[in-house]
Design an enzyme around this catalytic site. Structure first.
Site, PDB file in Angstrom:
ATOM      1  N   ASP A   1      -0.154  18.078   9.734  1.00  0.00           N
ATOM      2  CA  ASP A   1       0.656  17.248   8.843  1.00  0.00           C
ATOM      3  C   ASP A   1       1.049  18.078   7.627  1.00  0.00           C
ATOM      4  OD1 ASP A   1       1.929  14.894   8.016  1.00  0.00           O
ATOM      5  OD2 ASP A   1       0.222  14.299   6.801  1.00  0.00           O
TER       6      ASP A   1
ATOM      7  N   HIS B   1       8.516  13.284  -2.829  1.00  0.00           N
ATOM      8  CA  HIS B   1       7.220  12.638  -2.607  1.00  0.00           C
ATOM      9  C   HIS B   1       6.112  13.367  -3.362  1.00  0.00           C
ATOM     10  CE1 HIS B   1       3.853  10.660  -0.681  1.00  0.00           C
ATOM     11  NE2 HIS B   1       3.420  11.821  -0.232  1.00  0.00           N
TER      12      HIS B   1
END
Length: 411
Positions: free
Chosen positions: A122, A129
């Site tokens: 990930d 963000h």
């Protein structure tokens, strides 16, 4: 883009147009899982197609429960299968018209994870963000950590808990540090969140000790999926220093069942954000490798209608997939067919495009009203989260379907 016409009925708003033709694994009733291609509201049974002698690839590759071995044949072969199916769906005198059993209605099929996922990584590649999280939890004037603009930050996730769209997700239990206390408690997460992400499927093996460069990284990327990396923010907050996410992430991630090939997405390539400061040479790349994919997240509480809470776009990503794969392997780390690399939460510049409830509620300080009048700062039991994505240009639409999951109470 060349105009194509198919004799199969495809609704104008379908994600699965003749230009798309994504691969997936499906089963019908008690039958074994096998490979198919989506077109409109139908699935083309690739094993049946091979049995008819209409594909040059053995049906053995299509009777497996994952696409790994098929993908491993290489892009020259997998691309040809997709284009051969496309021609069969275009030809006025197509032999498929005489074999209706090749088509399976999607509503009659059960979808499965399309690949065996040996490893999952990930990333943290959206500057918006990362900046939002930094403002909330660190210095608002120095939101990004010093390394962020120099490398695609990532961590090794838990592959075993990746589930296909439609699978329920149990609210996780864990250690949480209540506000204004110094000792943790063990309880159910009260800050359960979604993360709007996309993932790519590795399509070509790289051995241990070898590196993938940005120049050849595209050869190693088979296709893309929608990805929801569920997060328990309160568990994560207590555990993540010093080694990063663990139980706050590993309880579940949801993935869409159809893999959209990079060849189908080719017309939607765009330039990404300017990268400043200049990246190190191994992260330099040529051309455009961001993709204009419109994304949407909805929350549907039990017994009411869905409320859209985020509208974002994959083109916002600061670090692209070429750079992610090059960085991932620069130390000699090997990758295998079927490995999944997720983008990290995809957020845009304004609040309507934030890709998590952490940002939408700004750490729980704001609420979002649902269509039944209830409010959400984070997810509640029996909420269903639905993510969708599609690319559209000159009237041509290529989509991913959806990835959805319903939160069940903790046990």
């Amino acid at each position: 883009m060349k105009k194509l016409e198919t004799w199969v009925t495809v609704p104008d708003t379908s994600d699965f147009s003749i230009y798309n033709l994504p691969f997936g694994i499906f089963s019908v009733k008690e039958g074994a899982p096998k490979a198919g291609i989506a077109i409109g509201e139908q699935i083309v049974d690739l094993a049946a197609l091979a049995d008819l002698g209409l594909l040059e690839v053995s049906g053995v590759y299509f009777r497996q429960s994952t696409l790994n071995d098929f993908i491993g044949l290489g892009k020259e072969i997998t691309n040809k299968v997709r284009l051969d199916v496309q021609q069969l769906l275009i030809l006025e005198n197509s032999p498929l018209k005489n074999h209706p059993k090749v088509f399976v209605p999607q509503q009659d099929a059960k979808m499965h994870l399309p690949v065996h996922i040996g490893d999952y990584t990930d990333f943290y590649s959206s500057i918006e963000h990362a900046t939002n999280v930094g403002k909330m939890f660190r210095d608002a004037n120095n939101a990004l950590l010093p390394n962020w603009k120099h490398l695609p930050v990532g961590y090794h996730g838990r592959a075993s808990s990746i589930v296909v769209s439609g699978t329920d997700v149990r609210r996780p239990m864990g250690q949480i540090l209540p506000k204004d206390q110094i000792e943790p408690v063990f309880q159910a997460s009260g800050r359960l969140d979604f993360e709007l992400e996309m993932g790519f499927i590795v399509g070509k093996r790289k051995r241990l000790g070898e590196r993938i460069s940005t120049k050849n990284a595209a050869e190693h990327i088979f296709g893309m999926v929608l990805f929801n990396d569920w997060s328990a923010r309160d568990i994560q907050k207590w555990e993540y220093v010093p080694l990063g996410p663990f139980l706050g992430k590993s309880f579940a991630s949801s993935m869409s069942p159809w893999v959209v090939t990079m060849e189908a997405l080719e017309p939607f390539r765009v330039s990404g954000p300017e990268q400043d400061p200049k990246v190190l040479p191994y992260l330099e790349f040529e051309g455009e490798y961001n993709f204009d994919i419109q994304l949407q997240v909805g929350i549907q509480p039990k017994g009411t209608t869905e409320k859209v809470v985020s509208t974002s776009n994959f083109k916002f990503m600061y670090w692209n997939m070429l750079q992610q794969l090059a960085h991932h392997t620069v130390n000699g780390c090997n990758v295998n067919v079927g490995d999944v690399m997720a983008s990290g939460t995809i957020s845009g510049k304004d609040a309507s495009s934030y890709g998590s409830m952490l940002e939408i509620s700004w750490g729980g300080k704001k609420s979002v009203q649902m269509n039944d009048g209830s409010e959400r700062r984070f997810l509640e039991d029996h909420d269903t989260v639905i993510m969708r994505g599609h690319a559209e240009k000159e009237g041509i639409r290529i989509g991913f379907g959806e990835v959805k999951g319903t939160i069940l109470p903790s046990t």
